[in-house]
Write a protein that holds these residues in place. Sequence first.
Motif, short mmCIF file in Angstrom:
data_model
loop_
_atom_site.label_atom_id
_atom_site.label_comp_id
_atom_site.label_asym_id
_atom_site.label_seq_id
_atom_site.Cartn_x
_atom_site.Cartn_y
_atom_site.Cartn_z
N ARG A 174 3.02 -14.31 8.04
CA ARG A 174 4.15 -14.80 8.85
C ARG A 174 5.29 -15.35 8.01
O ARG A 174 6.46 -15.09 8.27
N TYR A 175 4.96 -16.12 7.00
CA TYR A 175 6.01 -16.84 6.28
C TYR A 175 6.47 -16.13 5.01
O TYR A 175 7.23 -16.69 4.23
N ILE A 176 6.03 -14.91 4.82
CA ILE A 176 6.51 -14.13 3.68
C ILE A 176 7.82 -13.47 4.10
O ILE A 176 7.85 -12.70 5.05
N PRO A 177 8.91 -13.74 3.40
CA PRO A 177 10.22 -13.20 3.79
C PRO A 177 10.24 -11.68 3.77
O PRO A 177 9.55 -11.04 2.98
N VAL A 178 11.05 -11.11 4.64
CA VAL A 178 11.22 -9.66 4.69
C VAL A 178 12.13 -9.24 3.53
O VAL A 178 13.30 -9.60 3.49
N SER A 179 11.57 -8.50 2.59
CA SER A 179 12.34 -7.99 1.47
C SER A 179 11.64 -6.76 0.92
O SER A 179 10.47 -6.52 1.21
N ASP A 180 12.34 -5.99 0.14
CA ASP A 180 11.78 -4.77 -0.44
C ASP A 180 10.54 -5.09 -1.28
O ASP A 180 9.53 -4.40 -1.20
N ALA A 181 10.65 -6.14 -2.09
CA ALA A 181 9.57 -6.48 -3.01
C ALA A 181 8.33 -6.99 -2.29
O ALA A 181 7.22 -6.88 -2.82
N ASN A 182 8.48 -7.56 -1.10
CA ASN A 182 7.36 -8.20 -0.43
C ASN A 182 6.50 -7.27 0.42
O ASN A 182 5.41 -7.65 0.85
N TYR A 183 6.96 -6.06 0.68
CA TYR A 183 6.18 -5.16 1.55
C TYR A 183 4.81 -4.85 0.96
O TYR A 183 3.78 -5.01 1.62
N ASN A 184 4.79 -4.42 -0.31
CA ASN A 184 3.52 -4.06 -0.94
C ASN A 184 2.58 -5.26 -1.02
O ASN A 184 1.36 -5.12 -0.87
N GLN A 185 3.14 -6.46 -1.24
CA GLN A 185 2.33 -7.67 -1.31
C GLN A 185 1.67 -7.95 0.04
O GLN A 185 0.48 -8.27 0.12
N CYS A 186 2.44 -7.80 1.12
CA CYS A 186 1.90 -8.04 2.46
C CYS A 186 0.80 -7.04 2.80
O CYS A 186 -0.25 -7.39 3.36
N TRP A 187 1.04 -5.78 2.48
CA TRP A 187 0.05 -4.75 2.77
C TRP A 187 -1.23 -4.99 1.97
O TRP A 187 -2.34 -4.83 2.49
N LYS A 188 -1.07 -5.44 0.72
CA LYS A 188 -2.22 -5.73 -0.12
C LYS A 188 -3.03 -6.89 0.45
O LYS A 188 -4.26 -6.86 0.46
N LEU A 189 -2.34 -7.92 0.95
CA LEU A 189 -3.04 -9.07 1.54
C LEU A 189 -3.88 -8.64 2.74
O LEU A 189 -5.01 -9.07 2.91
N LEU A 190 -3.31 -7.77 3.58
CA LEU A 190 -4.03 -7.30 4.75
C LEU A 190 -5.25 -6.46 4.36
O LEU A 190 -6.33 -6.61 4.94
N GLU A 191 -5.07 -5.59 3.39
CA GLU A 191 -6.19 -4.75 2.96
C GLU A 191 -7.31 -5.59 2.34
O GLU A 191 -8.49 -5.33 2.58
N GLN A 192 -6.93 -6.58 1.55
CA GLN A 192 -7.94 -7.44 0.93
C GLN A 192 -8.71 -8.22 1.98
O GLN A 192 -9.91 -8.46 1.84
N ARG A 193 -8.01 -8.66 3.03
CA ARG A 193 -8.66 -9.46 4.05
C ARG A 193 -9.54 -8.62 4.98
O ARG A 193 -10.65 -9.03 5.35
N TYR A 194 -9.06 -7.44 5.39
CA TYR A 194 -9.74 -6.71 6.47
C TYR A 194 -10.52 -5.48 6.05
O TYR A 194 -11.22 -4.90 6.88
N CYS A 195 -10.43 -5.07 4.79
CA CYS A 195 -11.25 -3.94 4.34
C CYS A 195 -12.65 -4.44 4.00
O CYS A 195 -13.09 -4.39 2.86
N ASN A 196 -13.33 -4.95 5.00
CA ASN A 196 -14.68 -5.46 4.86
C ASN A 196 -15.64 -4.37 5.31
O ASN A 196 -15.78 -4.10 6.48
N LYS A 197 -16.31 -3.74 4.35
CA LYS A 197 -17.14 -2.57 4.67
C LYS A 197 -18.28 -2.89 5.61
O LYS A 197 -18.64 -2.10 6.48
N LYS A 198 -18.86 -4.07 5.48
CA LYS A 198 -20.01 -4.41 6.32
C LYS A 198 -19.60 -4.60 7.78
O LYS A 198 -20.33 -4.28 8.68
N ILE A 199 -18.39 -5.12 7.97
CA ILE A 199 -17.94 -5.39 9.34
C ILE A 199 -17.24 -4.20 9.95
O ILE A 199 -17.46 -3.83 11.10
N SER A 200 -16.34 -3.56 9.16
CA SER A 200 -15.55 -2.46 9.71
C SER A 200 -16.30 -1.16 9.76
O SER A 200 -15.92 -0.23 10.45
N GLY A 201 -17.37 -1.06 8.96
CA GLY A 201 -18.17 0.16 8.98
C GLY A 201 -17.64 1.26 8.10
O GLY A 201 -18.07 2.39 8.19
N THR A 202 -16.66 0.94 7.18
CA THR A 202 -16.14 1.99 6.29
C THR A 202 -17.07 2.19 5.12
O THR A 202 -17.87 1.30 4.80
#
Length: 202
Positions: A174-202
């Motif tokens: 939420r509090y990460i400003p919208v900028s070109d440099a921050n997109y990859n950081q935000c996507w990385k944060l989401l992947e690190q948090r939710y790419c949980n193989k045991k829970i998601s089944g991947t």
Amino acid sequence: MEALINYQDDLSSRIAKAQINFKKSPKERITRDYVNNRLEALIEMWAEFRQGHKELLQQADPKILNATSYLVNDVYDSTEEVFLSYRSELNKCLSTLPQEFVEPRVNSKSSYPSQSQVKLPEIHIPKFSGNYTEWITFRDLFVSMIHKNESLDNVQRLQYLKGYLTGEAEQLIRYIPVSDANYNQCWKLLEQRYCNKKISGT
């Protein structure tokens, strides 16, 4: 439980120290990138702290937990106050720094709409709230329709991403400003948090 409480105490201490260190930063070091990086680190630590607090409340015996220094000393409340104060300080600092201009990038050969034609409602993706079982579906749709859309720049991708998140997932960036440099950081944060193989089944 003891290990998790120790980790919570460590995170609380790191957040407080980060604010102290920022106050000591020399003026020549204060740039938009520097402040944005500190803001991103703060948001990530706070997200981890909130998750740890949630796990404590869900897993620990209430009678035992209520007797710990973590609850007796209101560590969560005091940490939240530091977080809010530090975040406000960083945002205030950002508001005084010159804005970075991002040149729009449009691929005229792409079959996707141009930047001026892109409207959020035209791309239909179910919003993601932080439910691990829904992450794979959301990720695949977002990657296919937005992440790999060559007519969009990272500023637009991040605007779309923020618009499709709710709940815990939205809080994470939420509090990460919208900028070109921050997109990859935000996507990385989401992947690190939710790419949980045991829970998601991947």
